[in-house]
Enzyme design. Structure first.
Site, short mmCIF file in Angstrom:
data_model
loop_
_atom_site.label_atom_id
_atom_site.label_comp_id
_atom_site.label_asym_id
_atom_site.label_seq_id
_atom_site.Cartn_x
_atom_site.Cartn_y
_atom_site.Cartn_z
N CYS A 1 -8.37 -10.69 0.51
CA CYS A 1 -7.95 -11.11 2.22
C CYS A 1 -9.26 -10.85 3.10
O CYS A 1 -9.43 -10.14 3.56
CB CYS A 1 -6.71 -10.36 2.66
N CYS B 1 -8.27 -9.86 6.68
CA CYS B 1 -8.00 -8.48 6.83
C CYS B 1 -9.39 -7.46 6.81
O CYS B 1 -9.37 -6.56 7.31
CB CYS B 1 -7.16 -8.04 5.71
N ASP B 2 -10.12 -7.84 5.59
CA ASP B 2 -11.14 -6.86 5.39
C ASP B 2 -12.67 -7.40 5.72
O ASP B 2 -13.40 -6.27 5.66
CB ASP B 2 -10.96 -6.67 3.79
P1 FAD Z 1 4.73 -7.40 1.57
O1 FAD Z 1 3.74 -6.47 2.03
O2 FAD Z 1 4.30 -8.49 0.68
O3 FAD Z 1 5.81 -6.62 0.58
C1 FAD Z 1 6.82 -6.94 0.07
C2 FAD Z 1 7.16 -6.01 -0.79
O4 FAD Z 1 8.95 -6.27 -1.21
C3 FAD Z 1 6.60 -6.29 -2.24
O5 FAD Z 1 5.23 -6.14 -2.38
C4 FAD Z 1 7.52 -5.49 -3.25
O6 FAD Z 1 7.09 -4.21 -3.12
C5 FAD Z 1 8.97 -5.72 -2.55
N1 FAD Z 1 10.07 -6.76 -3.15
C6 FAD Z 1 9.47 -8.11 -3.62
N2 FAD Z 1 10.43 -8.64 -4.07
C7 FAD Z 1 11.53 -7.77 -4.29
C8 FAD Z 1 12.88 -7.56 -4.69
N3 FAD Z 1 13.34 -9.08 -5.34
N4 FAD Z 1 13.67 -6.67 -4.62
C9 FAD Z 1 13.19 -5.71 -3.75
N5 FAD Z 1 12.00 -5.40 -3.38
C10 FAD Z 1 11.00 -6.57 -3.61
N6 FAD Z 1 -2.90 -7.22 6.87
C11 FAD Z 1 -3.22 -6.83 7.89
O7 FAD Z 1 -2.46 -6.91 9.21
N7 FAD Z 1 -4.32 -5.90 8.07
C12 FAD Z 1 -5.14 -5.61 7.05
O8 FAD Z 1 -6.12 -4.87 6.85
C13 FAD Z 1 -4.59 -6.17 5.74
N8 FAD Z 1 -5.28 -5.91 4.66
C14 FAD Z 1 -4.94 -6.66 3.30
C15 FAD Z 1 -5.62 -6.28 2.07
C16 FAD Z 1 -4.99 -7.02 1.01
C17 FAD Z 1 -5.72 -6.65 -0.05
C18 FAD Z 1 -4.10 -7.71 1.03
C19 FAD Z 1 -3.47 -8.25 -0.32
C20 FAD Z 1 -3.33 -7.98 2.12
C21 FAD Z 1 -3.81 -7.44 3.33
N9 FAD Z 1 -2.96 -7.61 4.52
C22 FAD Z 1 -3.50 -7.06 5.79
C23 FAD Z 1 -2.02 -8.55 4.81
C24 FAD Z 1 -0.64 -7.87 4.59
O9 FAD Z 1 -0.70 -6.89 3.82
C25 FAD Z 1 0.54 -8.76 4.58
O10 FAD Z 1 0.55 -9.82 5.58
C26 FAD Z 1 1.88 -8.01 4.85
O11 FAD Z 1 1.82 -6.83 4.02
C27 FAD Z 1 3.03 -8.97 4.57
O12 FAD Z 1 4.16 -8.09 4.75
P2 FAD Z 1 5.64 -8.38 4.07
O13 FAD Z 1 6.71 -7.54 4.73
O14 FAD Z 1 5.85 -9.83 4.16
O15 FAD Z 1 5.64 -7.88 2.57
#
Ligand code: FAD
Length: 320
Positions: free
Chosen positions: A143, A146-147
């Protein structure tokens, strides 16, 4: 008959926990299925795979990704969210109450819910090259937005793997920080749209590494220092000195359990009505990266989790 929950939240990232805080404070007694290594990621979601988060408001000194997620989880439970460490593997949205089955309990009675908030996120795709696990978050990321601004990426050569729109966007973004940005692409032209491809290749800080694939990442005990790339036409290999490597080869939304139950787009993301968290199924909402392929940030995921909970609350109050 089993209890019918007001709201079941699926997922455990910023979207899920923000929805849980709002739903719990609205006295809806939400139940949150946080997953068990769902989509290959620990409960807590994508931020558990990163180190410093510097762009989430409220933490002027930055905060580690896992710690931020621990705090969000604690805030959910503080207001009474019931958290269950299971992955939802199957749903039936054809009638209400909605039915959900956790993995390993497919032959048992389903969980019943009046409304459902899907916030299962997405998984950034990476390549399993030697050195990836060693240098992940020590110079390797998936990302750039992000980083990219972190100190280790300033004024050093960086490499981006990919050739589509997101690779072009991420590489262009990284030219703000890196001294040179190598874009390693397996073909001799980009898949990115013409305008983005032109902007990228004309950027004086960008060096295209055409017809090439990454073979490995190397470094010292601190961080990544180089990558080896192989030319797919003549088989030759070369080493590029870099202080950072970014995979920009796409994301996979975690929507397998919802296929055939809810409208997904051609890439598998849940379709929501623009400006809302509503899906095509009344009473089912989607928030976070599972429905967002544009912003993909913790704060936007949290914001849409808030929207989903407020919409679910309003809709439930109209049902009785
Ligand atoms: P996610 O964080 O994608 O989490 C969803 C989680 O739900 C899954 O990972 C899993 O654990 C769970 N899940 C999935 N399917 C199921 C199921 N069927 N049943 C139950 N549970 C389930 N964003 C920033 O704002 N700042 C940053 O510095 C930043 N750094 C990042 C660094 C990296 C390496 C990455 C990959 C991403 C980064 N991001 C950052 C982006 C950020 O992490 C995402 O935009 C954010 O986490 C998305 O949140 P979300 O709630 O949609 O779900």
């Amino acid at each position: 008959m089993s209890e019918i929950h007001n709201v079941v939240i699926i997922g455990s990232g910023p979207a899920a926990h923000t929805a849980a805080v709002y739903a719990a404070r609205a006295e809806l007694s939400p139940v949150l299925y946080e997953g068990f290594m769902a989509g290959g990621i620990a409960a807590g979601g994508q931020l558990t795979t990163t180190t410093e988060v510097e762009n989430y408001p409220g933490f002027p000194e930055g905060i580690s990704g896992p710690e931020l997620m621990d705090k969000m989880r604690a805030q959910s439970t503080r207001f009474g969210t019931k958290i269950i460490t299971e992955t939802i593997a199957k749903v039936d949205f054809s009638e209400r109450p909605f039915k959900l089955w956790p993995e390993h309990k497919l032959d048992k009675d389903p969980i019943l819910a009046k409304s459902v908030i899907i916030s299962t996120g997405a998984t950034a795709k990476t390549l399993d090259i030697p050195g990836k696990d060693n240098y992940w978050q020590r110079g390797i990321s998936a990302c750039a937005v992000c980083d990219g601004a972190l100190p280790i990426f300033r004024d050093v050569p960086l490499a981006v793997i990919g050739g589509g729109d997101s690779a072009a966007e991420e590489a262009t973004y990284l030219t703000k920080y890196g001294s040179t940005v190598y874009v390693v692409h397996r073909r001799d032209e980009l898949r990115a749209s013409a305008i983005m491809a032109k902007r990228l290749v004309e950027n004086p800080k960008v060096e295209m590494v055409w017809n090439s694939v990454i073979e490995s990442a190397g470094g010292d005990d601190k961080q990544i220092r180089n990558i080896t790339v192989k030319n797919v036409n003549d088989g030759s290999s070369k080493t590029l000195d870099v202080g950072g490597l970014f995979f920009a080869i796409g994301h996979k939304p975690n929507t397998d359990p919802f296929v055939g139950q809810i409208d997904l787009d051609e890439e598998g993301y849940i379709k929501t009505v623009p400006g809302t968290a509503r899906t095509n199924i009344e009473g089912v909402y989607a928030a976070g990266d599972v429905q967002d392929k544009k912003y993909r940030q913790a704060i936007t995921a949290a914001g849409s989790g808030c929207m989903a909970a407020l919409e679910a609350e309003r809709w439930l109050s109209e049902q009785d």
